[in-house]
Motif scaffolding. Structure first.
Motif, PDB file in Angstrom:
ATOM      1  N   LEU A  40      15.287  13.743   8.755  1.00 31.17           N
ATOM      2  CA  LEU A  40      15.683  14.853   7.900  1.00 31.17           C
ATOM      3  C   LEU A  40      16.749  15.718   8.572  1.00 31.17           C
ATOM      4  N   HIS A  41      17.778  16.043   7.815  1.00 33.36           N
ATOM      5  CA  HIS A  41      18.850  16.912   8.286  1.00 33.36           C
ATOM      6  C   HIS A  41      19.152  17.935   7.186  1.00 33.36           C
ATOM      7  N   ARG A  42      19.704  19.067   7.626  1.00 34.90           N
ATOM      8  CA  ARG A  42      20.079  20.122   6.680  1.00 34.90           C
ATOM      9  C   ARG A  42      18.905  20.457   5.761  1.00 34.90           C
ATOM     10  N   LEU A  43      17.815  20.860   6.385  1.00 39.05           N
ATOM     11  CA  LEU A  43      16.577  21.051   5.635  1.00 39.05           C
ATOM     12  C   LEU A  43      16.664  22.214   4.661  1.00 39.05           C
ATOM     13  N   GLN A  44      17.476  23.227   4.965  1.00 41.61           N
ATOM     14  CA  GLN A  44      17.575  24.351   4.039  1.00 41.61           C
ATOM     15  C   GLN A  44      18.183  23.925   2.705  1.00 41.61           C
ATOM     16  N   ARG A  45      18.922  22.822   2.715  1.00 37.75           N
ATOM     17  CA  ARG A  45      19.445  22.283   1.458  1.00 37.75           C
ATOM     18  C   ARG A  45      18.298  21.866   0.547  1.00 37.75           C
ATOM     19  N   LEU A  46      17.239  21.345   1.096  1.00 34.09           N
ATOM     20  CA  LEU A  46      16.086  20.944   0.299  1.00 34.09           C
ATOM     21  C   LEU A  46      15.392  22.168  -0.295  1.00 34.09           C
ATOM     22  N   VAL A  47      15.304  23.245   0.487  1.00 38.72           N
ATOM     23  CA  VAL A  47      14.671  24.473   0.007  1.00 38.72           C
ATOM     24  C   VAL A  47      15.459  25.063  -1.159  1.00 38.72           C
ATOM     25  N   VAL A  48      16.795  25.081  -1.029  1.00 32.90           N
ATOM     26  CA  VAL A  48      17.644  25.632  -2.085  1.00 32.90           C
ATOM     27  C   VAL A  48      17.553  24.784  -3.350  1.00 32.90           C
ATOM     28  N   ALA A  49      17.519  23.458  -3.192  1.00 25.74           N
ATOM     29  CA  ALA A  49      17.406  22.579  -4.355  1.00 25.74           C
ATOM     30  C   ALA A  49      16.088  22.806  -5.087  1.00 25.74           C
ATOM     31  N   CYS A  50      15.013  22.968  -4.347  1.00 25.64           N
ATOM     32  CA  CYS A  50      13.707  23.243  -4.955  1.00 25.64           C
ATOM     33  C   CYS A  50      13.723  24.582  -5.672  1.00 25.64           C
ATOM     34  N   GLN A  51      14.351  25.574  -5.055  1.00 25.07           N
ATOM     35  CA  GLN A  51      14.390  26.902  -5.657  1.00 25.07           C
ATOM     36  C   GLN A  51      15.184  26.907  -6.952  1.00 25.07           C
ATOM     37  N   ALA A  52      16.313  26.209  -6.976  1.00 27.76           N
ATOM     38  CA  ALA A  52      17.139  26.177  -8.176  1.00 27.76           C
ATOM     39  C   ALA A  52      16.482  25.379  -9.299  1.00 27.76           C
ATOM     40  N   GLU A  53      15.822  24.293  -8.964  1.00 27.27           N
ATOM     41  CA  GLU A  53      15.216  23.427  -9.978  1.00 27.27           C
ATOM     42  C   GLU A  53      14.010  24.072 -10.640  1.00 27.27           C
ATOM     43  N   ASN A  54      13.236  24.831  -9.875  1.00 22.51           N
ATOM     44  CA  ASN A  54      11.942  25.301 -10.364  1.00 22.51           C
ATOM     45  C   ASN A  54      11.889  26.801 -10.633  1.00 22.51           C
ATOM     46  N   ASN A  55      13.044  27.432 -10.775  1.00 24.18           N
ATOM     47  CA  ASN A  55      13.114  28.858 -11.132  1.00 24.18           C
ATOM     48  C   ASN A  55      12.317  29.729 -10.176  1.00 24.18           C
ATOM     49  N   ILE A  56      12.416  29.453  -8.891  1.00 22.65           N
ATOM     50  CA  ILE A  56      11.709  30.234  -7.887  1.00 22.65           C
ATOM     51  C   ILE A  56      12.491  31.518  -7.631  1.00 22.65           C
ATOM     52  N   PRO A  57      11.867  32.677  -7.723  1.00 22.28           N
ATOM     53  CA  PRO A  57      12.608  33.933  -7.608  1.00 22.28           C
ATOM     54  C   PRO A  57      13.048  34.236  -6.181  1.00 22.28           C
ATOM     55  N   ILE A  58      14.117  34.983  -6.079  1.00 23.76           N
ATOM     56  CA  ILE A  58      14.578  35.522  -4.804  1.00 23.76           C
ATOM     57  C   ILE A  58      13.976  36.918  -4.666  1.00 23.76           C
ATOM     58  N   VAL A  59      13.136  37.113  -3.679  1.00 25.17           N
ATOM     59  CA  VAL A  59      12.353  38.346  -3.594  1.00 25.17           C
ATOM     60  C   VAL A  59      13.004  39.414  -2.726  1.00 25.17           C
ATOM     61  N   GLY A  60      13.918  39.027  -1.860  1.00 20.11           N
ATOM     62  CA  GLY A  60      14.572  40.016  -1.021  1.00 20.11           C
ATOM     63  C   GLY A  60      13.936  40.151   0.355  1.00 20.11           C
ATOM     64  N   ARG A  61      14.673  40.761   1.248  1.00 20.24           N
ATOM     65  CA  ARG A  61      14.254  40.880   2.654  1.00 20.24           C
ATOM     66  C   ARG A  61      12.968  41.679   2.814  1.00 20.24           C
ATOM     67  N   GLU A  62      12.841  42.773   2.077  1.00 14.98           N
ATOM     68  CA  GLU A  62      11.674  43.638   2.235  1.00 14.98           C
ATOM     69  C   GLU A  62      10.387  42.909   1.878  1.00 14.98           C
ATOM     70  N   GLN A  63      10.417  42.104   0.819  1.00 15.35           N
ATOM     71  CA  GLN A  63       9.227  41.367   0.410  1.00 15.35           C
ATOM     72  C   GLN A  63       8.884  40.257   1.397  1.00 15.35           C
ATOM     73  N   VAL A  64       9.899  39.627   1.980  1.00  7.38           N
ATOM     74  CA  VAL A  64       9.652  38.561   2.949  1.00  7.38           C
ATOM     75  C   VAL A  64       9.000  39.127   4.207  1.00  7.38           C
ATOM     76  N   ILE A  65       9.434  40.309   4.631  1.00  5.63           N
ATOM     77  CA  ILE A  65       8.889  40.919   5.845  1.00  5.63           C
ATOM     78  C   ILE A  65       7.390  41.156   5.724  1.00  5.63           C
ATOM     79  N   ILE A  66       6.922  41.500   4.541  1.00  4.00           N
ATOM     80  CA  ILE A  66       5.492  41.759   4.351  1.00  4.00           C
ATOM     81  C   ILE A  66       4.741  40.523   3.849  1.00  4.00           C
TER      82      ILE A  66
END
Length: 245
Positions: free
Chosen positions: A10-36
């Motif tokens: 596996l290479h460029r693994l973040q590409r897989l994360v972005v593809a999953c997010q775009a395909e499945n309508n996964i929301p972008i929550v922002g830095r503050e939500q990720v921290i908690i």
């Protein structure tokens, strides 16, 4: 259904994360939500290190719902919002979910995500780009609301589309006809997906002596209890001899 991957390829693994997010309508929550601890990515990339701190060996392990045959999350849901399909998939029924989060607490892989806020409503669809932003979401995937649990579905919308096409032509689903978003985005084809009962890459990986399942080495034998349908192939690395210079 079965899912397998080869971590050493596996290479460029973040590409897989972005593809999953775009395909499945996964929301972008922002830095503050990720921290908690409120990240929403269905596909998580874990990193493991071996060796000295000066030059350690790094291994990456993709983590998503492994669709257990004996899923602990299904047993504790009081409203049957997570159910088992005849194809071996652990499915979510979003309009049943009441947000108890019992399923997340009972998941040994910790791959379920909870919508603490209505993230889609926080997205600004107004302005000059409003017309194009309205096309941002995948119309084949439900947009989840606040108080709903979600997780990897093995791109069930793609499986359903392939099943409908196969029924129209009065044939079974062909090997390789269904590709998950992460599988399609992988540039080195290190991910396989298919019917474990067929002579397919997914079934070969599932029966290989070099494959392993998550938690397979745990003393509590979680793998034997959950019967996960996702497998990984052991990494093969050449190491120099101890007396070599």
């Amino acid at each position: 259904m079965g899912y397998g991957h080869r971590p050493d390829s596996l290479h460029r693994l973040q590409r897989l994360v972005v593809a999953c997010q775009a395909e499945n309508n996964i929301p972008i929550v922002g830095r503050e939500q990720v921290i908690i601890g409120r990240e929403m990515h269905w596909l998580r990339i874990d990193r493991y290190y071996r060796g000295g701190i000066e030059a350690p060996d790094t291994c990456f392990q993709p983590m998503m719902c492994v669709h257990c045959e004996n899923a602990p999350c299904e047993l504790v849901c009081p409203v049957a919002a997570t159910v088992h399909s005849h194809e071996g998939l652990n499915q979510m029924v979003y309009n049943r979910c009441v947000g108890t989060r019992y399923c997340s607490n009972n998941c040994p892989y910790k791959v379920r995500r909870f919508n603490f806020l209505n993230y889609d409503a926080l997205f600004n669809y107004e302005g000059d780009n409003a017309a194009s932003l309205k096309l941002l979401r995948n119309p084949d995937v439900t947009v989840r609301s606040r108080g709903v649990m979600e997780k990897c579905t093995y791109c069930i919308q793609r499986i359903t589309a392939a099943r409908i096409d196969a029924q129209k032509e009065d044939r079974p689903i062909r090997d390789g006809e269904v590709k998950t978003a992460c599988q399609q985005a992988c540039p080195v084809q290190a991910i396989v997906f298919g019917n474990l009962r067929d002579r397919h890459d997914a079934s070969v990986l599932g029966s290989s002596s070099k494959r392993f399942a998550l938690h397979s080495g745990c003393p509590s034998s979680i793998r034997m209890t959950t019967r996960a349908s996702a497998w990984s192939a052991a990494a093969m690395r050449a190491r120099p001899a101890a007396n070599s210079r």
